[in-house]
Design a protein around this motif. Sequence first.
Motif, mmCIF file in Angstrom:
data_model
loop_
_atom_site.group_PDB
_atom_site.id
_atom_site.type_symbol
_atom_site.label_atom_id
_atom_site.label_comp_id
_atom_site.label_asym_id
_atom_site.label_seq_id
_atom_site.Cartn_x
_atom_site.Cartn_y
_atom_site.Cartn_z
ATOM 1 N N GLN A 1 -19.194 -35.410 75.579
ATOM 2 C CA GLN A 1 -19.568 -36.584 76.364
ATOM 3 C C GLN A 1 -21.029 -36.504 76.800
ATOM 4 O O GLN A 1 -21.756 -37.494 76.746
ATOM 5 N N GLN A 2 -21.456 -35.319 77.222
ATOM 6 C CA GLN A 2 -22.854 -35.142 77.611
ATOM 7 C C GLN A 2 -23.776 -35.385 76.415
ATOM 8 O O GLN A 2 -24.813 -36.046 76.555
ATOM 9 N N ALA A 3 -23.406 -34.873 75.268
ATOM 10 C CA ALA A 3 -24.225 -35.057 74.071
ATOM 11 C C ALA A 3 -24.305 -36.528 73.686
ATOM 12 O O ALA A 3 -25.365 -37.014 73.284
ATOM 13 N N GLU A 4 -23.209 -37.242 73.819
ATOM 14 C CA GLU A 4 -23.203 -38.664 73.499
ATOM 15 C C GLU A 4 -24.113 -39.441 74.456
ATOM 16 O O GLU A 4 -24.849 -40.338 74.032
ATOM 17 N N LYS A 5 -24.085 -39.057 75.725
ATOM 18 C CA LYS A 5 -24.937 -39.711 76.716
ATOM 19 C C LYS A 5 -26.416 -39.451 76.389
ATOM 20 O O LYS A 5 -27.239 -40.370 76.392
ATOM 21 N N VAL A 6 -26.745 -38.199 76.094
ATOM 22 C CA VAL A 6 -28.125 -37.841 75.760
ATOM 23 C C VAL A 6 -28.555 -38.567 74.486
ATOM 24 O O VAL A 6 -29.683 -39.071 74.401
ATOM 25 N N LYS A 7 -27.655 -38.644 73.515
ATOM 26 C CA LYS A 7 -27.967 -39.336 72.265
ATOM 27 C C LYS A 7 -28.290 -40.803 72.534
ATOM 28 O O LYS A 7 -29.276 -41.333 72.017
ATOM 29 N N SER A 8 -27.482 -41.461 73.368
ATOM 30 C CA SER A 8 -27.733 -42.868 73.701
ATOM 31 C C SER A 8 -29.079 -43.031 74.404
ATOM 32 O O SER A 8 -29.834 -43.963 74.103
ATOM 33 N N GLU A 9 -29.352 -42.127 75.335
ATOM 34 C CA GLU A 9 -30.626 -42.186 76.054
ATOM 35 C C GLU A 9 -31.801 -41.992 75.094
ATOM 36 O O GLU A 9 -32.809 -42.685 75.194
ATOM 37 N N MET A 10 -31.665 -41.066 74.164
ATOM 38 C CA MET A 10 -32.736 -40.800 73.201
ATOM 39 C C MET A 10 -32.934 -41.985 72.259
ATOM 40 O O MET A 10 -34.069 -42.327 71.932
ATOM 41 N N ARG B 1 -16.237 -32.180 77.630
ATOM 42 C CA ARG B 1 -17.347 -32.478 78.550
ATOM 43 C C ARG B 1 -18.685 -32.396 77.823
ATOM 44 O O ARG B 1 -19.559 -33.243 78.000
ATOM 45 N N LYS B 2 -18.847 -31.363 76.999
ATOM 46 C CA LYS B 2 -20.096 -31.200 76.248
ATOM 47 C C LYS B 2 -20.295 -32.343 75.255
ATOM 48 O O LYS B 2 -21.420 -32.819 75.074
#
Length: 123
Positions: free
Chosen positions: A80-89, A77-78
Amino acid sequence: MLEEQLDQMLLNRKARETGLCPIRRELYSQCFDEVIRQTGSNCAERGLLLKRIHDEMKMTIAALEKLYESSMGYSMRKAQQAEKVKSEMEAKIVELQKSKVKEMVESSVQFKVRMGITIEPLE
């Protein structure tokens, strides 16, 4: 004799020597049960104590497996969250770069106008 049988069974069933191996665990558990049986036939108190120790080990292993599975789920889960934040950044960086380039072009045009430099249209 029992140790030789255990070693042979480990080889026959192709149990892994290291890491988590359900085959190895099963064979060691069977071996421990046999030691408990043999010890219990000579001294019931020792047999009961060994049985209690074996049961406690099984419960500890089960708890550790559950903890491992839970931690794997948490880490997934972490990740996946990090990947999402990375894409957003990354998207935000691109957006900021574009806006900064636009600002710089506008600033350059304003500077040229103030300085009286003629701007030739691009062809």
